[in-house]
Design a protein around this motif. Structure first.
Motif, PDB file in Angstrom:
ATOM      1  N   GLU A 363     -22.695  40.529 -36.014  1.00  7.96           N
ATOM      2  CA  GLU A 363     -21.551  40.769 -36.892  1.00  7.96           C
ATOM      3  C   GLU A 363     -21.815  40.157 -38.254  1.00  7.96           C
ATOM      4  O   GLU A 363     -22.522  39.152 -38.366  1.00  7.96           O
ATOM      5  N   ARG A 476     -13.085  42.654 -27.244  1.00 13.24           N
ATOM      6  CA  ARG A 476     -13.209  43.609 -28.348  1.00 13.24           C
ATOM      7  C   ARG A 476     -12.384  44.873 -28.094  1.00 13.24           C
ATOM      8  O   ARG A 476     -11.766  45.409 -29.013  1.00 13.24           O
ATOM      9  N   GLU A 477     -12.394  45.337 -26.850  1.00 11.34           N
ATOM     10  CA  GLU A 477     -11.591  46.517 -26.514  1.00 11.34           C
ATOM     11  C   GLU A 477     -10.117  46.259 -26.800  1.00 11.34           C
ATOM     12  O   GLU A 477      -9.420  47.102 -27.362  1.00 11.34           O
ATOM     13  N   TYR A 480      -9.651  46.269 -30.703  1.00 10.17           N
ATOM     14  CA  TYR A 480      -9.678  47.578 -31.344  1.00 10.17           C
ATOM     15  C   TYR A 480      -8.445  48.416 -31.005  1.00 10.17           C
ATOM     16  O   TYR A 480      -8.011  49.251 -31.806  1.00 10.17           O
ATOM     17  N   LYS A 481      -7.875  48.175 -29.822  1.00  9.54           N
ATOM     18  CA  LYS A 481      -6.688  48.927 -29.401  1.00  9.54           C
ATOM     19  C   LYS A 481      -5.400  48.367 -30.001  1.00  9.54           C
ATOM     20  O   LYS A 481      -4.355  49.015 -29.934  1.00  9.54           O
ATOM     21  N   GLN A 484      -4.555  48.760 -36.458  1.00  4.84           N
ATOM     22  CA  GLN A 484      -4.987  49.905 -37.262  1.00  4.84           C
ATOM     23  C   GLN A 484      -5.683  49.354 -38.513  1.00  4.84           C
ATOM     24  O   GLN A 484      -5.104  48.538 -39.244  1.00  4.84           O
ATOM     25  N   GLU A 485      -6.909  49.795 -38.771  1.00  3.35           N
ATOM     26  CA  GLU A 485      -7.641  49.318 -39.950  1.00  3.35           C
ATOM     27  C   GLU A 485      -7.070  49.935 -41.232  1.00  3.35           C
ATOM     28  O   GLU A 485      -6.606  51.072 -41.235  1.00  3.35           O
ATOM     29  N   GLN A 491      -9.574  44.777 -41.633  1.00  2.00           N
ATOM     30  CA  GLN A 491     -10.758  45.476 -41.140  1.00  2.00           C
ATOM     31  C   GLN A 491     -11.385  44.687 -39.998  1.00  2.00           C
ATOM     32  O   GLN A 491     -11.282  43.451 -39.956  1.00  2.00           O
ATOM     33  N   PHE A 492     -12.004  45.417 -39.076  1.00  3.02           N
ATOM     34  CA  PHE A 492     -12.763  44.758 -38.027  1.00  3.02           C
ATOM     35  C   PHE A 492     -14.110  44.327 -38.597  1.00  3.02           C
ATOM     36  O   PHE A 492     -14.664  44.995 -39.482  1.00  3.02           O
TER      37      PHE A 492
END
Length: 681
Positions: A363, A476-477, A480-481, A484-485, A491-492
């Protein structure tokens, strides 16, 4: 029992206190045949005597060094035989005397060994648990020298000037004389002890208790408004008037948060775990536990890293026992979790070697401010810094962004992220120095001049579910769920999963070119849980500087300086910076070094400073030094370590001097040893 360094006032019987401290002393000595004086490696001085019982044993010869393992075995044997009834001297139903804690402070200040200090604290806590459990929280908080957790924003709000005025008022002394004594001694606690002991009293006041002292400290912290400083000083005076013997010394040090007894918080937590085992009445250790003491200490430290709040952990320990503590004391939004940290790597080959046959992710390592964002079910948001201080008022824009960009299904979360200065017009990351120009508190939305982007890389809690024990790929799942970026706002962390050296090196270059510091490498599946408070081998950080120099930066506290000669720009200072930091440190100048500073007689700085700032420093190399005292004894018994070509990276406003790099911490001791071995090879 006779031990000249543990002289006890009549309010604290010698027999009671000596039995509390004696085992720690015995664990550092052995009996031999001919009686001679003891003076080695200890601050105790035991004169020749045919009979000098310390805790029922006779000390008959000089100390003999014994291995740490042997010391630990002896400690466990002696601790198992510790008799609380012989240590307690207050009546049933009475509160723990403050003198009891003060004499323990005194004894710890004369010790240098962690094992001995651990035993002193353990015996103290056992005595309180088994006789006066209602006072355990106050005792633990005084040992930790805090009245509340950092995120609670409850501070004493006292400067040295106010404390000196209160001391002068309590002792009937002139405040200028107090100031002069402070300058001469460098320790306001010693000034208080000397001043208070010389003040005659018309009547003997009621003895101080731990509860009285702790409750008064909280009153001081809660005083606010126009007349608050006068009220605070009156509270201090009331304590000092009632204080005797060494109590004024430690009251003042506690008020200054400069206890100076060599008690690290991890040692306190270890002792609390040990005391819980010896006092355990709830249940026996689980059947798979071979060493209950070590396991209990591990549990207490792990739970504290998840909930670093004594007023939650201590009651849970008393009510449910140490073995149930992970179940009775769990993380929840609103209480900051101690952050997981990474170890430094010097290059991609080292990363590939350490993560051999393991799937890992790379990352971007963003150059911003680490933050832990908590969203509660009632819709409120709190933001905590890397050292658990509340930063919510500094980032109202972050509060608005996470509230807007979380998905509707997410009712609560704890997010680990980096807040980075960002130019939304040019869509690029800005340097950390830009972020540092933002106001520190009470920021209003329409006054923000430096925008920030939230770069999220981990989620520790979601919708009532603790995720610390889940693998990183699972966390991480969830991450991401949950969000909203939106570019420039949330941002991720940019990442790839690869073990191809060329691909990783190209990704590293992309990270640096984007304005990031480098890369973070993390295991995805194997050994991939979130480890609060640990600097883990499962997270590695790779920065451009690491590939050029010693691998990791050091957080150092400036305590002295020499007047400059000519232009000096090669150490990370420009002329403007030199003037800026010189001006900053002028107000911190003190007439002579503090009593606890370690330095060579051959060094004679032009000025000495109060230890207040933390500087992040990089260097080309570490080198053995016969002059400098940092990390003395790690490589050579009489030589320390110095930095070759040091340069200032930044001032760490997010760290206190107590959090600076130390050769006592596992990570920095490893850094010194590994690098010196590397140079030798």
């Amino acid at each position: 029992m006779s031990n000249p360094n543990l002289e006890i006032m009549s309010t604290c019987p010698r027999s009671a206190f000596d039995v509390l401290m004696s085992n720690a002393y015995e664990s550092r000595t052995r009996k031999r045949e001919a009686p001679v004086e003891i003076s080695q490696t200890s601050n105790f001085t035991v004169k020749k005597s045919a009979s000098n019982p310390i805790g029922g044993a006779h000390v008959k010869n000089s100390q003999v060094k014994i291995s740490p393992d042997e010391s630990l075995v002896e400690l466990k044997k002696k601790a198992a035989n510790f008799d609380v009834k012989r240590a307690v001297y207050w009546g049933e139903g009475e509160r723990v005397p403050f003198m009891f804690v003060v004499k323990a402070f005194d004894a710890m200040s004369k010790e240098s060994g962690r094992i001995a200090i651990t035993e002193i604290v353990c015996n103290m806590l056992r005595t309180v648990i088994e006789t006066t459990p209602d006072d355990l929280l106050a005792v633990v908080c005084l040992l930790a020298n805090r009245i509340a957790s950092p995120h609670e924003d409850l501070e004493l709000g006292l400067g040295d000037a106010s404390i000196m005025e209160a001391l002068a008022g309590a002792c009937g002394a002139d405040v200028n004389r107090i100031k002069k004594q402070y300058t001469d001694l460098g320790d306001l606690g010693l000034v208080a002890k000397a001043s208070r002991s010389s003040q005659p009293l018309m009547r003997k006041p009621e003895a101080l208790t731990v509860a009285k002292v702790f409750d008064t400290f909280q009153l001081i912290a809660k005083e606010s408004g126009r007349d608050s400083q006068r009220k605070k000083k009156n509270h201090i005076k009331a304590l000092l008037v009632a204080a005797t013997d060494s109590e004024p010394q430690y009251l003042i040090r506690l008020l200054q948060t400069k206890l100076r007894i060599g008690l690290a918080e991890r040692t306190l937590l270890t002792a609390l775990g040990h005391a819980a085992v010896y006092s355990e009445k709830h249940s026996s250790p689980p059947g798979n536990v071979d060493n209950p003491l070590e396991e209990a200490a591990k549990i207490v430290k792990q739970v504290y890293s998840v909930i670093p709040v004594y007023d939650k952990m201590v009651p849970a320990l008393l009510s449910g026992g140490v073995w149930n503590l992970p179940k009775t004391c769990r993380c929840s939004p609103g209480i900051p979790i101690v952050l997981m940290l990474a170890k430094a790597a010097k290059g991609v080959p080292e990363v590939l070697e350490k993560f051999e046959n393991m799937e890992f992710t790379c990352e971007y390592k963003y150059d911003g401010e680490r933050a832990q964002i908590h969203f509660m079910e009632n819709g409120s948001v709190e933001i905590y810094s890397r050292n658990a201080e509340r930063n919510t008022g500094k980032f109202p824009d972050v509060v608005a962004a996470v509230t807007r960009l979380k998905k509707p299904c997410i009712k609560s979360f704890v997010l680990d992220c980096e807040l980075v200065a960002y130019d939304r017009e040019k869509q690029k990351i800005l340097p950390f120095q830009i972020l540092s120009t933002r106001a520190k508190k009470n920021v209003v939305m329409n006054g923000i001049k430096v925008d920030v982007c939230i770069y999220a890389f981990d989620i520790l809690y979601a919708n009532g579910q603790e995720l610390l024990q889940e693998r990183l790929d699972v966390r991480r799942e969830h991450l991401y769920k949950s969000f909203q970026e939106e570019q420039g706002f949330f941002q991720f962390a940019t990442s790839i999963t690869s073990n191809d050296p060329k691909e990783i090196e190209m990704f590293f270059d992309d990270a640096v070119n984007s304005g990031s510091e480098g890369l973070m490498m993390k295991t995805l599946k194997k050994d991939a849980t979130y480890e609060p408070s640990k600097r883990s081998n499962n997270w590695l950080k790779l920065k451009k500087d690491y590939m050029d120099g010693i691998g990791d930066s050091l957080d150092l506290v400036p305590i002295a300086a020499f007047h400059g000669r000519g232009k000096r720009t090669g150490t990370g200072f420009s002329e403007v910076m030199l003037e800026e930091w010189s001006a900053s440190l002028r107000s911190k100048v003190i007439p002579k070094p503090k009593s606890y500073y370690r330095y060579s007689d051959t060094i004679s700085p032009d000025v000495w400073f109060e230890p207040t700032e933390v500087w992040e420093v990089k260097a080309a190399d570490l080198t053995v030094s016969p002059v400098h005292r940092a990390a003395i004894g790690i490589v050579y018994p009489d030589k320390g370590i110095s930095l070759r070509f040091p340069r200032l990276v930044r001032v760490r406003e997010d760290k206190s001097p107590e959090e600076a790099s130390s050769s006592d911490t596992e990570h920095h001791a490893e850094l010194v040893k590994e690098w010196m071995e590397f140079r030798a090879s």
